[in-house]
Design a protein around this motif. Structure first.
Motif, short mmCIF file in Angstrom:
data_model
loop_
_atom_site.label_atom_id
_atom_site.label_comp_id
_atom_site.label_asym_id
_atom_site.label_seq_id
_atom_site.Cartn_x
_atom_site.Cartn_y
_atom_site.Cartn_z
N MET A 29 0.83 -1.12 -0.04
CA MET A 29 0.09 0.03 0.00
C MET A 29 0.92 1.30 0.05
SD MET A 29 -3.07 -1.15 2.69
CE MET A 29 -3.79 0.40 2.36
N GLU A 30 1.93 1.11 0.64
CA GLU A 30 2.92 2.18 0.70
C GLU A 30 3.54 2.59 -0.75
OE1 GLU A 30 6.89 3.98 3.27
OE2 GLU A 30 5.63 2.10 3.82
N ALA A 31 3.85 1.59 -1.24
CA ALA A 31 4.36 1.81 -2.67
C ALA A 31 3.28 2.18 -3.79
CB ALA A 31 4.89 0.31 -3.22
N ALA A 32 2.00 1.84 -3.55
CA ALA A 32 0.97 2.40 -4.25
C ALA A 32 0.48 3.95 -3.93
CB ALA A 32 -0.40 1.79 -4.24
N ALA A 33 0.87 4.27 -2.66
CA ALA A 33 0.80 5.57 -2.33
C ALA A 33 1.65 6.48 -2.90
CB ALA A 33 0.38 5.73 -1.00
N GLU A 34 2.95 5.86 -3.02
CA GLU A 34 4.12 6.61 -3.57
C GLU A 34 4.08 7.00 -5.06
OE1 GLU A 34 7.57 8.96 -2.90
OE2 GLU A 34 6.21 8.15 -1.34
N ALA A 35 3.47 6.09 -5.56
CA ALA A 35 3.23 5.94 -7.18
C ALA A 35 2.20 7.08 -7.18
CB ALA A 35 2.67 4.71 -7.72
N LYS A 36 1.10 7.13 -6.49
CA LYS A 36 -0.14 8.20 -6.80
C LYS A 36 0.60 9.64 -6.41
CE LYS A 36 -3.90 6.33 -8.09
NZ LYS A 36 -4.78 6.68 -9.10
N ARG A 37 1.71 9.49 -5.71
CA ARG A 37 1.93 10.93 -5.02
C ARG A 37 2.89 11.54 -6.29
NH1 ARG A 37 2.79 13.24 -0.53
NH2 ARG A 37 2.44 11.21 0.65
N LYS A 38 3.71 10.50 -6.90
CA LYS A 38 4.48 11.00 -8.06
C LYS A 38 3.85 11.56 -9.06
CE LYS A 38 8.66 8.23 -6.83
NZ LYS A 38 9.70 7.39 -7.14
N GLU A 39 2.80 10.79 -9.40
CA GLU A 39 1.83 10.91 -10.47
C GLU A 39 1.18 12.37 -10.26
OE1 GLU A 39 -2.23 9.21 -12.71
OE2 GLU A 39 -1.25 8.11 -11.12
N PHE A 40 0.61 12.78 -9.14
CA PHE A 40 0.10 13.86 -8.82
C PHE A 40 1.22 15.11 -8.80
CE2 PHE A 40 -1.35 17.19 -5.69
CZ PHE A 40 -2.77 17.47 -6.22
N GLU A 41 2.32 14.83 -8.42
CA GLU A 41 3.41 15.96 -8.45
C GLU A 41 3.74 16.10 -9.97
OE1 GLU A 41 6.63 14.62 -6.28
OE2 GLU A 41 5.46 15.12 -4.17
N ASP A 42 3.81 15.33 -10.79
CA ASP A 42 3.95 15.30 -12.22
C ASP A 42 3.12 16.07 -12.85
OD1 ASP A 42 6.27 14.00 -12.10
OD2 ASP A 42 5.58 11.93 -12.76
N MET A 43 1.57 15.84 -12.52
CA MET A 43 0.52 16.79 -13.01
C MET A 43 0.73 18.09 -12.60
SD MET A 43 -3.40 16.14 -12.56
CE MET A 43 -3.27 16.39 -10.71
N ILE A 44 1.16 18.49 -11.39
CA ILE A 44 1.37 19.93 -10.93
C ILE A 44 2.36 20.39 -11.45
CG2 ILE A 44 1.90 21.30 -8.78
CD1 ILE A 44 0.30 19.29 -7.00
N ALA A 45 3.60 19.64 -11.81
CA ALA A 45 4.80 20.37 -12.48
C ALA A 45 4.53 20.60 -13.77
CB ALA A 45 5.82 19.32 -12.51
N LYS A 46 3.55 19.72 -14.73
CA LYS A 46 3.09 20.06 -15.79
C LYS A 46 2.33 21.52 -16.21
CE LYS A 46 3.39 15.58 -17.68
NZ LYS A 46 2.69 14.32 -18.49
N GLU A 47 1.29 21.46 -15.13
CA GLU A 47 0.56 22.70 -15.00
C GLU A 47 1.16 24.20 -14.76
OE1 GLU A 47 -2.60 22.12 -12.22
OE2 GLU A 47 -3.68 20.43 -13.32
N GLY A 48 2.45 23.89 -13.97
CA GLY A 48 3.15 24.95 -13.61
C GLY A 48 3.90 25.28 -14.85
N ARG A 49 4.46 24.34 -15.89
CA ARG A 49 5.22 24.68 -16.92
C ARG A 49 4.27 25.21 -17.84
NH1 ARG A 49 7.91 19.90 -15.85
NH2 ARG A 49 6.37 18.63 -17.41
N GLY A 50 3.15 25.05 -18.00
CA GLY A 50 2.08 25.20 -18.97
C GLY A 50 1.71 26.68 -18.69
N SER A 51 1.58 27.04 -17.39
CA SER A 51 1.25 28.38 -17.11
C SER A 51 2.32 29.43 -17.25
CB SER A 51 0.75 28.52 -15.61
OG SER A 51 1.87 28.23 -14.92
#
Length: 481
Positions: free
Chosen positions: A187-209
């Motif tokens: 479960m910790e590995a799944a949470a870490e994967a979800k966290r990275k996915e969310f951080e990548d999404m935030i980074a893409k939004e920041g680059r786009g803006s």
């Protein structure tokens, strides 16, 4: 809250065995093409029958001139997925049921909502960009722009969540669930994967803006313009819409008298490697040239003949036409001609004032170019596409006339390489006036076609008319009577 959601998903994936992630347990919804709402697969058939009956009963209570036909069921392939069906159903509902604002093009659920919107509609189909310093225009779950106070609250939540992630990442150690218990390794590995996915999404939004200069970027599918109705649709639904839009056009034209019917607009011809912007420019040019109604006085375009007639009542350049489109009597036409020099002097003064005032008096829209065939104005990016279609339209119209009445295609005006836009437009207008327009043998004025000139001749009091050279024989009206 985010970790609780991850824990619930991980439990679902662990309990499902090889089934993978947490799947939705409820029935997958299907969109009704009549009302646009979503229903389960087992109840959509029952609902559609009731929805059709409800639609017909509601339309039967309206006056005959305001009734809408029943929306047509979308046509999709046999192997179409649920998403494809839903896209087609949404396109049908939007095109045939929803009310569209003629000013900005937005869609509304009914006429009453659209009329309330028109009271404050500015006629701009594009929303203004957000204020400086705002990273990206945030929208609600329904696709509407959030108010400033809600957007500020959402931005504060984002910063709070990012700071929480940063603290947890720097703190290290074993991760715990929201209840304080130690999470299992999987479960910790799944949470870490979800966290990275969310951080990548935030980074893409920041680059786009940052790349877009802070402008609000649309997250939905890039829209494509329909060359028949001029409205915008998603790339996945434009093909379905075009078939229904063509059928709707043909049905509407069949109800008109034969002499008022328009042919179906021609699909714009673009290169295979053309971009979406180039295709949209070509579609807009076709819609403007073949569908919209044009004022013969000022050259502006309108969505239909009814709107054009309303405009003609207050058009100052209608050239001797009354508010209903009829030709003015000679004395009223003379008064209008006397007013023309005063109006032209006023326009010249405004042009000189705008030139002397620097950038303050310039036109904000694209600089227009005159077509030497039809005499109308188009943007610089669409004039080449329009000229090809205008030349083809000219040849088709002349081919339908008797051989002795046909005119050759107007010659393109010759201008120097360093000619300005004004000089090119003057040459194009001169070519249109000399080769296309029909002059009156009595007063020398020019008209768009022979029919308009013939109507003018009945009340023309030109110098040549009084000398007897205007009419060599009896009047056509006398012969008819």
């Amino acid at each position: 809250e985010f970790e609780a959601m991850l824990a619930a998903e991980s439990k679902g994936s662990g309990g499902g065995g090889a089934g993978g992630g947490a799947k939705r347990t409820g029935p997958r919804t299907v969109v009704c093409y009549v009302c646009g709402r979503e229903f389960g697969k087992s109840s959509i058939d029952i609902h559609e029958k009731q929805c059709i009956k409800k639609f017909e009963d509601a339309e039967a209570q309206k006056p005959p001139g305001q009734r809408k036909p029943l929306p047509t069921r979308p046509e999709v392939g046999e192997g179409a997925t649920r998403e494809e069906w839903n896209e087609a159903a949404k396109a049908v509902h939007e095109a045939e049921v929803m009310a569209h604002c003629p000013g900005c093009g937005r869609s509304f659920k009914d006429e009453a909502t659209m009329q309330r919107h028109q009271k404050s509609c500015t006629g701009d189909s594009h929303r203004p960009p957000p204020s400086a310093g705002r990273s990206e225009g945030r929208t609600s779950s329904g696709g509407r722009q959030l108010p400033p106070e809600m957007e500020a609250a959402a931005e504060a939540k984002r910063k709070e969540f990012e700071s929480m992630i940063a603290k947890e990442g720097s703190g290290g150690g074993a991760r715990r669930s929201t209840g304080g218990r130690q999470l299992p390794p999987e479960m910790e590995a799944a949470a870490e994967a979800k966290r990275k996915e969310f951080e990548d999404m935030i980074a893409k939004e920041g680059r786009g803006s940052s790349a877009g200069g802070g402008g609000a970027r649309r997250t939905g599918p890039r829209t494509v313009v329909c060359y028949v109705c001029g409205r915008e649709f998603g790339r996945s639904s434009i093909e379905i819409h075009e078939k229904q839009c063509i059928k709707k056009w043909e049905d509407a034209e069949e109800q008109k008298p034969p002499h008022e019917r328009k042919p179906l607009p021609q699909r714009p011809e673009v290169d295979e490697g053309a971009t979406r912007e180039e295709r949209n420019e070509a579609a807009k040019a076709v819609h403007e040239a073949q569908v919209m109604a044009h004022c013969q006085g000022c050259g502006r375009t309108f969505k239909d003949e009814d709107t054009l007639r309303k405009h003609a009542k207050s058009c100052k350049d209608s050239g001797g036409l009354s508010s209903s489109g009829r030709h003015l009597p000679p004395e009223m036409e003379a008064a209008a001609e006397a007013k023309r020099p005063e109006f032209e002097a006023q326009m010249a003064a405004e042009r000189s004032g705008s030139a002397g005032g620097g950038a303050g008096g310039r036109r904000a829209g694209p600089r227009t170019v005159v077509c030497y065939i039809c005499g109308r104005e188009f943007g610089k990016s669409s004039i080449e596409i329009h000229e090809k279609q205008c030349a083809k339209k000219w040849e088709d119209a002349e081919a339908s006339k008797p051989p002795h009445e046909r005119k050759p295609l107007p010659h393109r005006p010759e201008v120097g390489e360093g000619a300005t836009r004004e000089e090119r437009n003057e040459a194009a207008r001169a070519a249109h006036e000399a080769q296309v327009m029909v002059p009156c043998p009595g007063c020398g004025r020019r008209f768009k076609d022979a029919e308009t000139m013939a109507r003018h001749k009945k009340g023309c009091h030109g110098t040549q008319a009084s000398s007897g050279s205007f009419h060599e024989g009896p009047d056509e009206d006398v012969l008819d009577r």
